[in-house]
Design a protein around this motif. Structure first.
Motif, mmCIF file in Angstrom:
data_model
loop_
_atom_site.group_PDB
_atom_site.id
_atom_site.type_symbol
_atom_site.label_atom_id
_atom_site.label_comp_id
_atom_site.label_asym_id
_atom_site.label_seq_id
_atom_site.Cartn_x
_atom_site.Cartn_y
_atom_site.Cartn_z
ATOM 1 N N ALA A 61 -13.680 -22.608 81.546
ATOM 2 C CA ALA A 61 -12.415 -22.949 82.198
ATOM 3 C C ALA A 61 -12.580 -24.028 83.260
ATOM 4 N N PHE A 62 -11.727 -25.045 83.159
ATOM 5 C CA PHE A 62 -11.655 -26.116 84.155
ATOM 6 C C PHE A 62 -10.690 -25.689 85.257
ATOM 7 N N THR A 63 -11.056 -24.690 86.020
ATOM 8 C CA THR A 63 -10.205 -24.258 87.121
ATOM 9 C C THR A 63 -10.223 -25.297 88.240
ATOM 10 N N GLU A 64 -9.243 -25.223 89.118
ATOM 11 C CA GLU A 64 -9.246 -26.144 90.258
ATOM 12 C C GLU A 64 -10.476 -25.902 91.134
ATOM 13 N N MET B 276 -14.837 -26.286 73.647
ATOM 14 C CA MET B 276 -13.552 -25.686 73.987
ATOM 15 C C MET B 276 -13.405 -25.646 75.502
ATOM 16 N N GLY B 277 -12.167 -25.700 75.977
ATOM 17 C CA GLY B 277 -11.910 -25.640 77.410
ATOM 18 C C GLY B 277 -10.571 -24.990 77.694
ATOM 19 N N ARG B 278 -10.494 -24.285 78.809
ATOM 20 C CA ARG B 278 -9.247 -23.648 79.224
ATOM 21 C C ARG B 278 -8.766 -24.299 80.516
ATOM 22 N N VAL B 279 -7.467 -24.549 80.598
ATOM 23 C CA VAL B 279 -6.851 -25.086 81.813
ATOM 24 C C VAL B 279 -5.694 -24.179 82.207
ATOM 25 N N HIS B 280 -5.354 -24.194 83.493
ATOM 26 C CA HIS B 280 -4.255 -23.334 83.942
ATOM 27 C C HIS B 280 -3.004 -24.153 84.215
ATOM 28 N N ILE B 281 -1.862 -23.613 83.807
ATOM 29 C CA ILE B 281 -0.551 -24.203 84.079
ATOM 30 C C ILE B 281 -0.098 -23.655 85.432
ATOM 31 N N TRP C 97 -15.143 -18.068 81.927
ATOM 32 C CA TRP C 97 -14.249 -18.370 83.037
ATOM 33 C C TRP C 97 -14.782 -19.619 83.751
ATOM 34 N N ASN C 98 -14.877 -19.636 85.066
ATOM 35 C CA ASN C 98 -15.169 -20.872 85.804
ATOM 36 C C ASN C 98 -16.441 -21.585 85.356
ATOM 37 N N LEU C 99 -16.348 -22.902 85.197
ATOM 38 C CA LEU C 99 -17.506 -23.694 84.831
ATOM 39 C C LEU C 99 -18.467 -23.891 86.001
ATOM 40 N N LEU C 100 -17.951 -23.986 87.213
ATOM 41 C CA LEU C 100 -18.813 -24.239 88.376
ATOM 42 C C LEU C 100 -18.214 -23.611 89.619
#
Length: 444
Positions: A51-54, A85-90, A332-335
């Motif tokens: 996931a590319f979370t903020e 694959m990657g997940r982003v949040h709206i 979940w979070n990448l970093l």
């Protein structure tokens, strides 16, 4: 079968993806065998990602250019995990710097819709990943909460529900998000209706009953995507823990029109294994694809667990989920930083790669290497194949890649070494699974 390659991760012996090649030979042992049956196949695998979370993007932005390049290579490059694959949040999620949306509060017509917020931190990281990946990256988008004015509690946090009068506007919000990302060169291939729709959280959250989720998919989100020419964007339901997954899918898809628009199911791991729930869904709804959309080692529950425990949580769940029928895996979070954040409500957790508070070093955790036993060797388009094993002390899953290569993953969570004879059509090899180790075997 001529040669086998063994890739081992064993923390006790300081092995990380240590490779060994062996000649295949006839094996006659019938007591310690794991049999592989490539002629019996199951679901097709789409890939692995995170996931590319903020929070991840914020940490990434603080790194030097050299460390930025290293991180992207570590996840998306040929020497790394080969994520596709990657997940982003709206809108915002808990792993954001605070609550935010893409419109001004009260803008019912969505005239002020703008993803400028994401352009600052999230999109630069996403675009570098796209450049590095050897193929296309498949992106999943999930909302944690609509804007506060659209909700019954007037707050992005603490649950609440989407007001009935805003179902149409919220569906159009999805469309605007997908189109805005496409303008930035990022194709959203699937969306979930709501992240964790049964959880009232201190962070961004929103509650849907099965009937409400069905209604939203049937009368609003499905038709909105269709009208916008986005019918190829898959709608996934649930996006929550496995223990309620079968009941939720059953109740949400009682309506045939909602069922028509629904292409898959997202699941999390926070309430335990429940791999049988995945098998039930695949049996009753074979047309649906299953995805693991989120999992992490929460510091609120597992802060004292060692690195082996954390890594084995990943491998155990991945093996169980893949055997249950999932087609794709989103970590979940990448970093995250050394505290397990940032997180705007202090809900810290572990990640496969952490950075220090000075942002001058990256720390690959053991879970990173365990994930690699799956993502580096199971190729997009692979199919899970059948196996039998002589003991439940060995956890196992097997695949055949599009080029015919077999991939067998064996996990030993125990304190004792376990002998194994891997066999296909009478040929294979004998090996020993050391205590607390994972081995991937590839061969043609």
């Amino acid at each position: 079968m001529k040669k086998l390659k063994l890739i081992t991760t064993d923390l006790k012996n300081n092995k990380y993806w240590q490779q060994e090649e062996r000649e295949a030979s006839k094996v006659s042992d019938c007591m310690k065998v794991i049999n592989i049956y490539p002629e019996v196949s199951y679901q097709e695998i789409e890939g692995f990602g995170g996931a590319f979370t903020e929070a991840s993007a914020y940490n990434y932005s603080k790194l030097s250019e050299k460390l930025k390049e290293q991180l992207i290579e570590d996840y998306f490059g040929e020497t790394g995990l080969k994520y596709n694959m990657g997940r982003v949040h709206i809108n915002s999620c808990d792993f954001a710097l605070g609550n935010y949306t893409y419109i001004e509060e009260g803008d019912e017509a969505l005239r002020t819709f703008d993803i400028a917020h994401d352009k600052e931190l999230i999109l630069p990281m996403v675009k570098e990943a796209i450049k590095k990946a050897s193929g296309d990256i498949s992106f999943l988008a999930s909302p944690w909460s609509p804007p506060a004015f659209m909700k019954t509690n007037g707050d992005m946090n603490h649950g609440g529900k989407l007001k009935g009068e805003y179902y149409e506007a919220w569906a159009k919000y999805f469309v605007k998000f997908i189109k805005a990302y496409k303008e930035e060169g990022i194709e959203i291939s699937s969306v979930t209706v709501q992240n964790e729709p049964m959880a009232v959280q201190t962070w961004d959250s929103c509650i849907y009953t099965a009937e409400e989720e069905s209604l939203f998919v049937r009368d609003y989100l499905g038709p909105a995507l269709e009208a916008a020419g986005l019918e190829k964007v898959d709608i996934l339901i649930w996006d929550h823990n496995k223990e309620e997954a079968f009941n939720r899918v059953r109740d949400t898809l009682k309506d045939e029109k909602a069922k028509k628009y629904t292409k898959g199911v997202g699941v999390h791991w926070y309430t335990g294994d429940h791999f049988e729930a995945l098998e039930l869904i695949k049996k009753q709804y074979p047309e649906l694809k299953l995805y693991f959309t989120e999992g992490c080692v929460e510091y609120s529950r597992f802060s004292d667990s060692g690195e082996i425990k954390k890594a084995e949580m990943y491998a155990h769940d991945m093996i169980g989920n893949l055997n249950g029928g999932i087609s794709g895996f989103y970590d979940w979070n990448l970093l995250l930083d050394e505290q397990g954040g940032p997180n705007h409500v202090g809900n810290y957790c572990a990640a496969p790669i952490l950075c220090d508070s000075k942002y001058d070093a990256l720390d690959k955790k053991l879970s990173y290497y365990y994930i690699g036993h799956f993502s580096k060797y199971i190729k997009k388009g692979a199919k899970r194949i059948a196996l039998t094993r002589y003991t439940d002390k060995v956890q196992a899953v097997a695949f055949v890649n599009p080029d015919g290569e077999r991939v067998v993953i064996l996990l030993n969570k125990g304190e004792e070494a376990i002998p194994v004879t891997l066999r296909e059509e009478g040929k294979g090899t004998e090996l020993t699974l050391e205590s607390h180790s994972i081995v991937t075997i590839t061969y043609k």
